[in-house]
Design a protein around this motif. Structure first.
Motif, short mmCIF file in Angstrom:
data_model
loop_
_atom_site.label_atom_id
_atom_site.label_comp_id
_atom_site.label_asym_id
_atom_site.label_seq_id
_atom_site.Cartn_x
_atom_site.Cartn_y
_atom_site.Cartn_z
N GLU A 1 -30.58 -101.98 -30.18
CA GLU A 1 -29.83 -100.72 -30.09
C GLU A 1 -28.39 -100.92 -29.64
O GLU A 1 -27.64 -99.95 -29.55
N ASN A 2 -28.01 -102.14 -29.35
CA ASN A 2 -26.65 -102.43 -28.88
C ASN A 2 -25.74 -102.74 -30.06
O ASN A 2 -26.07 -103.60 -30.90
N LEU A 3 -24.63 -102.03 -30.09
CA LEU A 3 -23.61 -102.29 -31.09
C LEU A 3 -22.37 -102.82 -30.40
O LEU A 3 -21.99 -102.34 -29.33
N ARG A 4 -21.73 -103.82 -31.02
CA ARG A 4 -20.47 -104.34 -30.50
C ARG A 4 -19.37 -104.03 -31.50
O ARG A 4 -19.51 -104.28 -32.70
N ILE A 5 -18.29 -103.49 -30.94
CA ILE A 5 -17.23 -102.92 -31.77
C ILE A 5 -15.92 -103.62 -31.45
O ILE A 5 -15.49 -103.67 -30.29
N LEU A 6 -15.29 -104.15 -32.47
CA LEU A 6 -13.99 -104.82 -32.34
C LEU A 6 -12.89 -103.79 -32.49
O LEU A 6 -12.92 -102.94 -33.39
N THR A 7 -11.89 -103.85 -31.62
CA THR A 7 -10.75 -102.94 -31.68
C THR A 7 -9.55 -103.60 -31.00
O THR A 7 -9.59 -104.79 -30.66
N ASN A 8 -8.49 -102.84 -30.80
CA ASN A 8 -7.32 -103.33 -30.07
C ASN A 8 -7.47 -103.05 -28.58
O ASN A 8 -8.12 -102.07 -28.18
N ARG A 9 -6.82 -103.86 -27.77
CA ARG A 9 -6.81 -103.60 -26.33
C ARG A 9 -6.12 -102.28 -26.03
O ARG A 9 -6.56 -101.51 -25.18
N HIS A 10 -5.01 -102.00 -26.73
CA HIS A 10 -4.28 -100.77 -26.41
C HIS A 10 -5.07 -99.52 -26.80
O HIS A 10 -4.83 -98.45 -26.26
N VAL A 11 -6.03 -99.67 -27.74
CA VAL A 11 -6.90 -98.54 -28.07
C VAL A 11 -7.95 -98.35 -26.98
O VAL A 11 -8.27 -97.23 -26.60
N ALA A 12 -8.48 -99.45 -26.45
CA ALA A 12 -9.51 -99.37 -25.42
C ALA A 12 -8.93 -98.99 -24.06
O ALA A 12 -9.59 -98.32 -23.26
N GLU A 13 -7.69 -99.39 -23.79
CA GLU A 13 -7.12 -99.18 -22.46
C GLU A 13 -6.22 -97.96 -22.38
O GLU A 13 -5.96 -97.45 -21.29
N GLY A 14 -5.71 -97.49 -23.49
CA GLY A 14 -4.85 -96.32 -23.46
C GLY A 14 -3.49 -96.63 -22.87
O GLY A 14 -3.02 -97.77 -22.89
N PRO A 15 -2.83 -95.60 -22.31
CA PRO A 15 -1.50 -95.81 -21.72
C PRO A 15 -1.53 -96.85 -20.61
O PRO A 15 -2.58 -97.14 -20.04
N ALA A 16 -0.35 -97.38 -20.29
CA ALA A 16 -0.24 -98.40 -19.24
C ALA A 16 -0.82 -97.88 -17.94
O ALA A 16 -0.54 -96.77 -17.51
N GLY A 17 -1.64 -98.70 -17.30
CA GLY A 17 -2.22 -98.32 -16.02
C GLY A 17 -3.55 -97.60 -16.13
O GLY A 17 -4.15 -97.24 -15.12
N ALA B 1 -6.28 -98.86 -17.79
CA ALA B 1 -7.35 -99.78 -18.17
C ALA B 1 -8.58 -99.63 -17.29
O ALA B 1 -9.71 -99.66 -17.75
N GLY B 2 -8.39 -99.47 -15.97
CA GLY B 2 -9.53 -99.40 -15.08
C GLY B 2 -10.12 -98.01 -14.93
O GLY B 2 -11.20 -97.86 -14.35
N THR B 3 -9.44 -96.99 -15.45
CA THR B 3 -9.91 -95.61 -15.26
C THR B 3 -10.27 -94.93 -16.57
O THR B 3 -10.72 -93.78 -16.56
N ALA B 4 -10.11 -95.61 -17.69
CA ALA B 4 -10.34 -94.98 -18.99
C ALA B 4 -11.83 -94.79 -19.24
O ALA B 4 -12.66 -95.65 -18.93
N THR B 5 -12.16 -93.64 -19.82
CA THR B 5 -13.51 -93.35 -20.29
C THR B 5 -13.49 -93.38 -21.81
O THR B 5 -12.64 -92.75 -22.44
N LEU B 6 -14.42 -94.15 -22.40
CA LEU B 6 -14.42 -94.36 -23.85
C LEU B 6 -15.68 -93.78 -24.48
O LEU B 6 -16.79 -93.93 -23.94
N TRP B 7 -15.47 -93.14 -25.63
CA TRP B 7 -16.57 -92.62 -26.42
C TRP B 7 -16.39 -93.09 -27.86
O TRP B 7 -15.27 -93.22 -28.34
N ILE B 8 -17.52 -93.34 -28.54
CA ILE B 8 -17.49 -93.82 -29.91
C ILE B 8 -18.19 -92.81 -30.81
O ILE B 8 -19.30 -92.35 -30.51
N LEU B 9 -17.53 -92.46 -31.92
CA LEU B 9 -18.15 -91.64 -32.96
C LEU B 9 -18.48 -92.57 -34.12
O LEU B 9 -17.59 -93.18 -34.72
#
Length: 362
Positions: A183-199, A201-209
């Motif tokens: 049931e585990n999927l691994r998704i390749l993307t950019n760091r700036h997509v996963a981390e969002g704006p500068a600062g 990275a540690g507080t971002a909440t991510l959801w996948i459609l």
């Protein structure tokens, strides 16, 4: 003999003689005091109205029908006038300054939103622009991707929408399903997509459609070293078997070779565009030499993290950035899979070793 005086005549007056010595010794009397009207005390002066506060209010009123530049003047002058009236008790106009400041703020925000809406929004410039897409609003992906021909169907079904938030900031991007383990999927993307704006990275909440229509939370399980703009997310999915997993290309592509890109540009999710490789270049990211593919395949904001594929449907790059559309067209760049496998090979992760082996990378 003197004549006898009658009773009708006044008696003679004595003669007073003043000598010169007496005149010299005479002292003049002091002057009589002059009568003066009482002078009333000056009336106390009340605090005066700040002219800057009045000007701020005037600019604030004019800024709403005119432009945000006038509103900006009201915003600045209102803030200064407010500070001056608070620090100087002889000045009035706090309410005027505050009103001008608020009107200036409304003018700046309103005009900025209007400019974005009419100039920057997709479909702007046409009175009958496209309505908001259902999949952009969180609805299901378009049905056409399930019936599209291969190799495009695999790439489309492996495409995902990455949605991030941190505080009041929100963003979206693209991702590629590159590994499935139960049931585990691994998704390749950019760091700036996963981390969002500068600062964030540690507080971002991510959801996948997913292309199956499922939405689930995801976490970052690998970030490329040295600031290379690559990242792998992991999520648990109940519909994992309904999405496809792309195959990483075992060989590089060359100039003029046909390629296609899949991603979610400008909220037009699950979009496919075609083009060719324009050049193969090398850039530096954090001291790491990274091979990138330059392509004239249309790539826009929202394509970041999506895939660049060969005509056979093999993943050769991760779309990462594009040139400013206002000054150029056909300048998109993708980090090559060669670079991905090279940096991923240093991680010693079991699933990473499986990816590298499947790609035939040494």
């Amino acid at each position: 003999m003197e004549p006898e005086q009658t009773g009708s005549q006044p008696p003679p007056q004595p003669i007073v003689r003043v000598t010169a010595e007496e005149v010299a010794r005479a002292v003049p009397p002091p002057p009589l005091p002059r009568y003066q009207l009482p002078v009333p005390p000056p009336a106390p002066k009340g605090p005066r109205v700040s002219r800057l506060a009045v000007a701020a209010l005037v600019f604030g009123v004019l800024g709403i029908p005119l432009t945000f530049l006038v509103g900006g003047i009201a915003l600045v002058s209102g803030a200064i006038a407010l500070a001056i009236t608070f620090s100087n008790p002889d000045l009035r106009g706090k309410k005027l300054a505050l009103s001008g400041l608020l009107l200036g703020l409304v003018s700046c925000v309103g005009w900025s939103w209007a400019l974005w809406y009419y100039l920057g929004k997709p479909g702007a410039g046409h009175p009958d622009g496209p309505p908001r897409l259902l999949e952009a609003a969180g609805g299901p992906p378009p049905e056409g991707i399930r019936t599209s021909p291969e190799p495009y169907r695999t790439a489309l079904m492996a495409n995902v929408v990455v949605m991030g938030s941190a505080g009041i900031g929100k963003w979206t991007g693209s991702g590629i399903v590159v590994d499935r383990e139960g049931e585990n999927l691994r998704i390749l993307t950019n760091r700036h997509v996963a981390e969002g704006p500068a600062g964030s990275a540690g507080t971002a909440t991510l959801w996948i459609l997913l292309s199956s229509g499922e939405t689930a939370a995801a976490t970052a399980v690998w970030r490329a070293p040295s600031g290379v703009d690559l990242c792998v997310l992991e999520m648990k999915s109940r519909t994992a078997t309904e999405v496809t997993v792309v195959r990483l290309a075992s060989t590089a592509v060359s100039i003029a070779e046909e390629v296609f890109a899949v991603g979610n540009p400008m909220e037009y999710r699950w979009s496919l565009t075609k083009g060719v490789i324009s050049s193969v270049r090398t850039v530096e990211m954090g001291g790491e030499r990274v091979k990138v593919y330059q392509t004239q395949t249309p790539i826009s904001s929202g394509n970041s993290g999506g895939g660049l594929y060969t005509h056979e449907g093999h993943l050769v790059g991760v779309n990462t950035w594009t040139a400013d559309k206002s000054v150029s067209e056909g300048l998109g760049f993708s980090i090559s899979v060669d670079t991905l496998l090279e940096v991923l090979g240093r991680s010693n992760l079991p699933w990473a070793a499986r990816l590298i082996q499947a790609a035939g990378h040494p």
